[in-house]
Write an enzyme that holds these catalytic residues in place. Structure first.
Site, PDB file in Angstrom:
ATOM      1  N   SER A  64      11.865   5.575  -1.205  1.00 29.89           N
ATOM      2  CA  SER A  64      12.520   4.363  -1.723  1.00 29.89           C
ATOM      3  C   SER A  64      13.923   4.197  -1.146  1.00 29.89           C
ATOM      4  O   SER A  64      14.587   5.170  -0.788  1.00 29.89           O
ATOM      5  CB  SER A  64      12.618   4.411  -3.246  1.00 29.89           C
ATOM      6  OG  SER A  64      11.346   4.468  -3.843  1.00 29.89           O
TER       7      SER A  64
HETATM    8  N1  SAH Z   1       9.644   8.365  -5.561  1.00 28.82           N
HETATM    9  C1  SAH Z   1       9.258   8.397  -4.162  1.00 28.82           C
HETATM   10  C2  SAH Z   1       8.842   7.014  -3.676  1.00 28.82           C
HETATM   11  C3  SAH Z   1       7.471   7.073  -3.201  1.00 28.82           C
HETATM   12  S1  SAH Z   1       6.654   5.546  -2.874  1.00 28.82           S
HETATM   13  C4  SAH Z   1      10.351   8.995  -3.305  1.00 28.82           C
HETATM   14  O1  SAH Z   1      11.446   9.267  -3.810  1.00 28.82           O
HETATM   15  O2  SAH Z   1      10.112   9.236  -2.113  1.00 28.82           O
HETATM   16  C5  SAH Z   1       5.481   5.510  -4.187  1.00 28.82           C
HETATM   17  C6  SAH Z   1       4.515   6.676  -4.266  1.00 28.82           C
HETATM   18  O3  SAH Z   1       3.659   6.397  -5.376  1.00 28.82           O
HETATM   19  C7  SAH Z   1       3.603   6.869  -3.058  1.00 28.82           C
HETATM   20  O4  SAH Z   1       3.726   8.172  -2.584  1.00 28.82           O
HETATM   21  C8  SAH Z   1       2.205   6.600  -3.612  1.00 28.82           C
HETATM   22  O5  SAH Z   1       1.189   7.397  -3.026  1.00 28.82           O
HETATM   23  C9  SAH Z   1       2.388   6.948  -5.084  1.00 28.82           C
HETATM   24  N2  SAH Z   1       1.406   6.356  -6.005  1.00 28.82           N
HETATM   25  C10 SAH Z   1       0.864   5.123  -6.001  1.00 28.82           C
HETATM   26  N3  SAH Z   1       0.014   4.964  -7.039  1.00 28.82           N
HETATM   27  C11 SAH Z   1       0.030   6.145  -7.733  1.00 28.82           C
HETATM   28  C12 SAH Z   1      -0.648   6.633  -8.902  1.00 28.82           C
HETATM   29  N4  SAH Z   1      -1.542   5.896  -9.584  1.00 28.82           N
HETATM   30  N5  SAH Z   1      -0.385   7.899  -9.302  1.00 28.82           N
HETATM   31  C13 SAH Z   1       0.502   8.680  -8.632  1.00 28.82           C
HETATM   32  N6  SAH Z   1       1.153   8.287  -7.521  1.00 28.82           N
HETATM   33  C14 SAH Z   1       0.924   7.035  -7.078  1.00 28.82           C
END
Ligand code: SAH
Length: 218
Positions: A64
């Site tokens: 993010s």
């Molecule tokens: N918080 C992260 C941002 C990652 S982007 C960081 O600091 O890097 C969002 C993430 O949510 C992705 O890795 C995606 O695979 C995950 N995601 C999407 N749907 C999800 C679900 N139902 N359960 C768990 N993770 C999920």
């Protein structure tokens, strides 16, 4: 990976930028000043780590934007004693921010490849106290519930009921809700066992919250 003076200088600038953009919580700013965000990207993209933008990581996901991380953390009003569930581990950066705020962090990821990589990275960086979970965060984590706070870092079409149920009374859920292009940042406070107050904090854009898990076997 190394954290040198150049990286530290870049972080100073990033933190000034976050301040200009309206982040006021000094604790969050000091935590973000400390965490080497370039450890979360490939070496070739080191300089990108300190721009205020989201960046691609593995499995078509993103780390993010720093402003978004700071803003979501601010909205969560993290206290040192909080037990927090993060949905969407991704790179692990946000989880570390929450842990550095003093919270006990559980973080869940649906992409097996990211789960494996990030679990390893967190241990390498000395954050074995962050509990990484592989599964569908849409369902939360019944095993470790209830939580003081829940933070969703992917865009949801609607608010998953399980997450509301897994909040303590007085607890808060911060979640971007909308379609695939744009989501409203919503904060829901659980005031009684079936009573919620909802607030809206403007538009953001996240990768989608998907259902089920992905083992990476296409
Ligand atoms: N918080 C992260 C941002 C990652 S982007 C960081 O600091 O890097 C969002 C993430 O949510 C992705 O890795 C995606 O695979 C995950 N995601 C999407 N749907 C999800 C679900 N139902 N359960 C768990 N993770 C999920």
């Amino acid at each position: 990976m190394k954290d040198n003076y150049r990286n530290k200088g870049q972080r100073q600038k990033l933190v000034s930028e976050l301040r200009r953009k309206g982040i006021v919580d000094e604790k969050i700013l000091s935590v973000m000043l400390k965490i080497p965000r370039h450890f979360f990207l490939d070496k070739a993209f080191e300089d990108w780590a300190y721009k205020d933008t989201a960046f691609p990581i593995d499995a078509d996901q993103t780390i993010s934007q720093p402003y978004t991380v700071a803003r979501q953390t601010e909205l969560l009003e993290v206290k040192a004693s909080d037990k927090i569930l993060e949905v969407g581990t991704g790179s692990g950066y946000q989880a570390i921010v929450l842990a550095e705020m003093g919270a006990k962090v559980y973080t869940i990821e649906r992409q097996k490849k990211l789960f494996d990589q990030t679990s390893k990275r967190l241990v390498q960086m000395g954050y074995e106290r962050i509990r990484t979970l592989y599964g569908d965060g849409y369902k939360g984590s019944p095993r470790f519930a209830p939580f003081d706070k829940i933070l969703v870092t992917a865009g949801a079409r609607e608010i998953p009921k399980a997450l509301l149920h897994q909040l303590k009374i007085g607890g808060m859920l911060v979640i971007p809700v909308g379609d695939e292009n744009v989501q409203k940042m919503v904060r829901i406070t659980k005031t009684r066992s079936d009573d919620y107050v909802s607030e809206d904090f403007g538009d953001f854009s996240f990768v989608p919250l998907l259902r089920g898990t992905n083992h990476g076997i296409v």
